[in-house]
Scaffold this motif. Sequence first.
Motif, PDB file in Angstrom:
ATOM      1  N   TYR A 189       0.835  -1.206   0.000  1.00  0.00           N
ATOM      2  CA  TYR A 189       0.000   0.000   0.000  1.00  0.00           C
ATOM      3  C   TYR A 189       0.869   1.254   0.000  1.00  0.00           C
ATOM      4  N   ALA A 190       1.971   1.229   0.739  1.00  0.00           N
ATOM      5  CA  ALA A 190       2.873   2.392   0.775  1.00  0.00           C
ATOM      6  C   ALA A 190       3.491   2.631  -0.603  1.00  0.00           C
ATOM      7  N   ILE A 191       3.824   1.555  -1.309  1.00  0.00           N
ATOM      8  CA  ILE A 191       4.406   1.703  -2.654  1.00  0.00           C
ATOM      9  C   ILE A 191       3.364   2.269  -3.625  1.00  0.00           C
ATOM     10  N   ALA A 192       2.148   1.755  -3.546  1.00  0.00           N
ATOM     11  CA  ALA A 192       1.084   2.249  -4.425  1.00  0.00           C
ATOM     12  C   ALA A 192       0.841   3.742  -4.188  1.00  0.00           C
ATOM     13  N   ARG A 193       0.789   4.106  -2.927  1.00  0.00           N
ATOM     14  CA  ARG A 193       0.548   5.506  -2.564  1.00  0.00           C
ATOM     15  C   ARG A 193       1.685   6.403  -3.062  1.00  0.00           C
ATOM     16  N   ALA A 194       2.914   5.967  -2.834  1.00  0.00           N
ATOM     17  CA  ALA A 194       4.083   6.757  -3.255  1.00  0.00           C
ATOM     18  C   ALA A 194       4.121   6.902  -4.776  1.00  0.00           C
ATOM     19  N   ALA A 195       3.785   5.830  -5.486  1.00  0.00           N
ATOM     20  CA  ALA A 195       3.803   5.884  -6.960  1.00  0.00           C
ATOM     21  C   ALA A 195       2.760   6.877  -7.469  1.00  0.00           C
ATOM     22  N   ALA A 196       1.579   6.874  -6.828  1.00  0.00           N
ATOM     23  CA  ALA A 196       0.524   7.820  -7.237  1.00  0.00           C
ATOM     24  C   ALA A 196       0.976   9.254  -6.982  1.00  0.00           C
ATOM     25  N   LEU A 197       1.611   9.491  -5.836  1.00  0.00           N
ATOM     26  CA  LEU A 197       2.097  10.842  -5.520  1.00  0.00           C
ATOM     27  C   LEU A 197       3.164  11.296  -6.518  1.00  0.00           C
ATOM     28  N   ARG A 198       3.893  10.332  -7.080  1.00  0.00           N
ATOM     29  CA  ARG A 198       4.945  10.665  -8.051  1.00  0.00           C
ATOM     30  C   ARG A 198       4.400  10.731  -9.467  1.00  0.00           C
ATOM     31  N   GLY A 199       3.072  10.638  -9.610  1.00  0.00           N
ATOM     32  CA  GLY A 199       2.433  10.900 -10.897  1.00  0.00           C
ATOM     33  C   GLY A 199       1.973   9.684 -11.672  1.00  0.00           C
ATOM     34  N   ALA A 200       2.203   8.473 -11.141  1.00  0.00           N
ATOM     35  CA  ALA A 200       1.859   7.267 -11.893  1.00  0.00           C
ATOM     36  C   ALA A 200       0.361   6.986 -11.857  1.00  0.00           C
ATOM     37  N   ASP A 201      -0.063   6.244 -12.873  1.00  0.00           N
ATOM     38  CA  ASP A 201      -1.403   5.658 -12.902  1.00  0.00           C
ATOM     39  C   ASP A 201      -1.239   4.292 -12.227  1.00  0.00           C
ATOM     40  N   VAL A 202      -1.849   4.109 -11.053  1.00  0.00           N
ATOM     41  CA  VAL A 202      -1.516   2.952 -10.219  1.00  0.00           C
ATOM     42  C   VAL A 202      -2.697   1.993 -10.066  1.00  0.00           C
ATOM     43  N   THR A 203      -2.435   0.708 -10.291  1.00  0.00           N
ATOM     44  CA  THR A 203      -3.404  -0.341  -9.989  1.00  0.00           C
ATOM     45  C   THR A 203      -2.835  -1.198  -8.864  1.00  0.00           C
TER      46      THR A 203
END
Length: 223
Positions: A42-56
């Motif tokens: 969950y922390a990785i998903a959240r961090a990726a979204a904050l860095r601009g990624a489209d996250v699943t």
Amino acid sequence: LDELGVRRDLDGRRVMVTAGPTVEPIDPVRYISNRSSGKTGYAIARAAALRGADVTLVSGPVSLPAPEGVRVVRVRTAHEMLEAAEEAFRDADIAVFAAAVADMRPRAVSDRKLKKSLDGDELGAIELVENPDILATLAARKDRQVVVGFAAETNDVVPNAEAKLAAKRADFVVANQVGEGMAFGTDDNAVWFVDAEEVEELPRMPKSRLADEILDKAVQFLR
Ligand code: CTP
Ligand code: CA
């Protein structure tokens, strides 16, 4: 950096993350699972979204809120997780396999609740079969995807992680020591990054910071 000082280095990228445990039913009220809390994924998903990624985020059952701006696909069994991850993997630039997939499931699922033994009968055994390896299955099909695996080990952490790196065709493996009071369910973790060239030992840090370290390393592999 944007105006809030956040790196947007994953703008326009698609990131897939598996997280949490899977649960494998025995009967309508019982299952086999493990202690995974899902916090790292969950922390990785959240961090990726904050860095601009489209996250699943393909998630087994956990008691965590969906990270903001992340598409969450909820699954229960390893088979369901494979199916959901397969779809997300196709379009992913980075695929992180943080889930603690149950390695085995009961061969047969009873459609009735199993009864405890009556008058001292033997209880019998539950026959187990191996679950599909989601990481190995998908990494075998990778073209552009950067594949990040994990290795949960009680002993010989780095050699075991090196073996998993090779066997599963990951670009790198995040290795951690597991056991009573370690890794599972905690808010911080000490890990090793293991790739084909080197082994890097990271200091103990919060899972939120570790998430960014993992993404920093994954970005280096982007093609
Ligand atoms: N993994 C997976 N599907 C499985 C088992 C593992 O995708 N059925 C992934 C995990 O998400 C992790 C990596 O494989 O990224 C290693 O998981 P781990 O449990 O450490 O290793 P295993 O290969 O399952 O071997 P073992 O548990 O016997 O050490
Ligand atoms: Ca395993």
